[in-house]
Design a protein around this motif. Structure first.
Motif, PDB file in Angstrom:
ATOM      1  N   GLU A  56       0.894  -1.154   0.141  1.00 58.45           N
ATOM      2  CA  GLU A  56      -0.096  -0.159  -0.060  1.00 58.45           C
ATOM      3  C   GLU A  56       0.824   1.211  -0.081  1.00 58.45           C
ATOM      4  O   GLU A  56       0.468   2.265  -0.484  1.00 58.45           O
ATOM      5  CB  GLU A  56      -1.077   0.044   1.447  1.00 58.45           C
ATOM      6  N   GLN A  60       0.690   4.139  -2.438  1.00 66.77           N
ATOM      7  CA  GLN A  60       0.732   5.814  -2.351  1.00 66.77           C
ATOM      8  C   GLN A  60       1.642   6.703  -2.945  1.00 66.77           C
ATOM      9  O   GLN A  60       1.263   7.688  -3.667  1.00 66.77           O
ATOM     10  CB  GLN A  60       0.801   5.931  -0.894  1.00 66.77           C
ATOM     11  N   SER A  64       0.852   9.520  -5.741  1.00 78.38           N
ATOM     12  CA  SER A  64       0.960  11.062  -5.421  1.00 78.38           C
ATOM     13  C   SER A  64       2.221  11.570  -6.399  1.00 78.38           C
ATOM     14  O   SER A  64       2.472  12.678  -6.468  1.00 78.38           O
ATOM     15  CB  SER A  64       1.417  11.225  -4.281  1.00 78.38           C
TER      16      SER A  64
END
Length: 350
Positions: A56, A60, A64
């Motif tokens: 995860e 992320q 981003s």
């Protein structure tokens, strides 16, 4: 992880990072690379079946930051992860970093500033630092002359190889992508011990245009914790033995001084790793002993006096006694490093 540090349009450098259960250290690794601010750098995270939340975290960063790509596969080991990252990389140069290490943004930026100036370099070799788990510097590994400009040419390779210490930490190299592809340089899969040694041996012998630059940008974390990579088993000792034998066998076909110096370094690596016999579970020790003995022929491939002396003491004492002595010395060295780390922490220095 801020948008202004996230590069788009990667073209110059692809950094491939195998990720396996390294959530604790991964942000420090990625953020230090993003802080370079290089507009033509991509980071390829290859999640190798992590189960600790690293997956995860990789997602992320990918969401981003346009500079970050994420690939995921079932656990197949670092060699497979690096090979898959190489397949997806688009940079002119390729770096293979580890997910629990970090870099100096300023120093890496300095190296990157020279890449355009030496466009034909097959690979770049830099010095590096070893750091404790808490980040304090334990050693500065300096095997390259601290010159004002990078040192070009294969003629310098023997001088580099004569310096103390190993030279096969794959993360200290920047490889030109077409050099790797042209020479079929892939990591041997299914192996997770000394796979980088075998890879770098092949790369160094094939590189016609290496560039050496002291500029140490990489900080290698020496983690003595109870991690998977520190649990030695018979299979890991067998892998080590196989990679060392394969590398020395490969070098025997090359009669250059550089090949001889590399071979001597590998023989020393074999000798020091006899200490692993003490770290293997007792039930697996006979098989591990057999794996180490199967590789002792490589001692005969060197005419160096110190290696002949090692062979003499090994035959005199036997592999078990030799292993105990080496293991004791290894523990002493580790305690000294731990003491230095504690001292630095107490005095607020590195």
């Amino acid at each position: 992880m801020t948008p202004e540090n996230c590069a788009a349009e990667p073209q110059m450098l692809s950094i491939v990072i195998p990720v396996y259960n390294s959530r604790k250290y991964l942000p420090g690794c990625i953020d230090s690379i993003l802080a370079v601010g290089a507009a033509k750098t991509e980071i390829i995270l290859v999640d190798d079946g992590s189960t600790d939340g690293s997956t995860e975290l990789c997602r992320q960063y990918q969401r981003s930051c346009p500079a970050v790509k994420m690939l995921r596969q079932e656990n197949q080991g670092p060699s497979s992860a690096r090979n898959r990252g190489l397949e997806q990389a688009v940079g002119r140069y390729i770096a293979f970093f580890d997910s629990d290490d970090h870099i100096s943004p300023d120093a890496l930026r300095n190296t990157l500033s020279y890449l355009e100036k030496y466009p034909d370099a097959d690979l770049w070799i830099s010095d590096f630092c070893r750091v404790a788990d808490n980040g304090y510097i334990l050693d500065r590994i300096c095997q390259i002359d601290d010159a004002s400009e990078p040192i070009q040419g294969r003629e310098y390779l023997p001088q580099f190889l004569r310096k103390k210490g190993c030279v096969w930490n794959v993360w200290r190299y920047l490889f030109r992508r077409d050099f790797l592809l042209r020479n079929g340089l892939r990591f041997i899969e299914g192996v997770s011990c000394a796979e980088d040694l075998e890879y770098v041996v092949r790369a160094l012998t094939k590189a016609e245009k290496p560039v050496f630059f002291h500029n140490p940008y990489y900080f290698y974390r020496v983690n003595y914790g109870n991690t998977l990579t520190r649990r030695y088993t018979q299979s890991r000792v067998q892998e080590l033995s196989d990679m060392l034998q394969r590398s020395v066998g490969y070098l025997q076909k090359d009669q250059t001084e550089s090949a001889r110096l590399l071979s001597d370094k590998i023989i020393l690596e074999y000798t020091l790793n006899i200490a692993l016999l003490e770290e293997v579970p007792a039930a697996e020790r006979p098989a591990a002993r057999g794996a180490l003995r199967s590789a002792d022929w490589i001692l005969d491939s060197s005419e160096k006096k110190s290696i002949r002396l090692i062979k003499f003491f090994l035959s005199l004492a036997g592999i078990d006694a030799f292993s105990k002595v080496l293991y004791y010395l290894k523990c002493v060295k580790r305690k000294v490093r731990e003491g230095r780390t504690a001292f630095c922490r107490g005095n607020g220095g590195s």
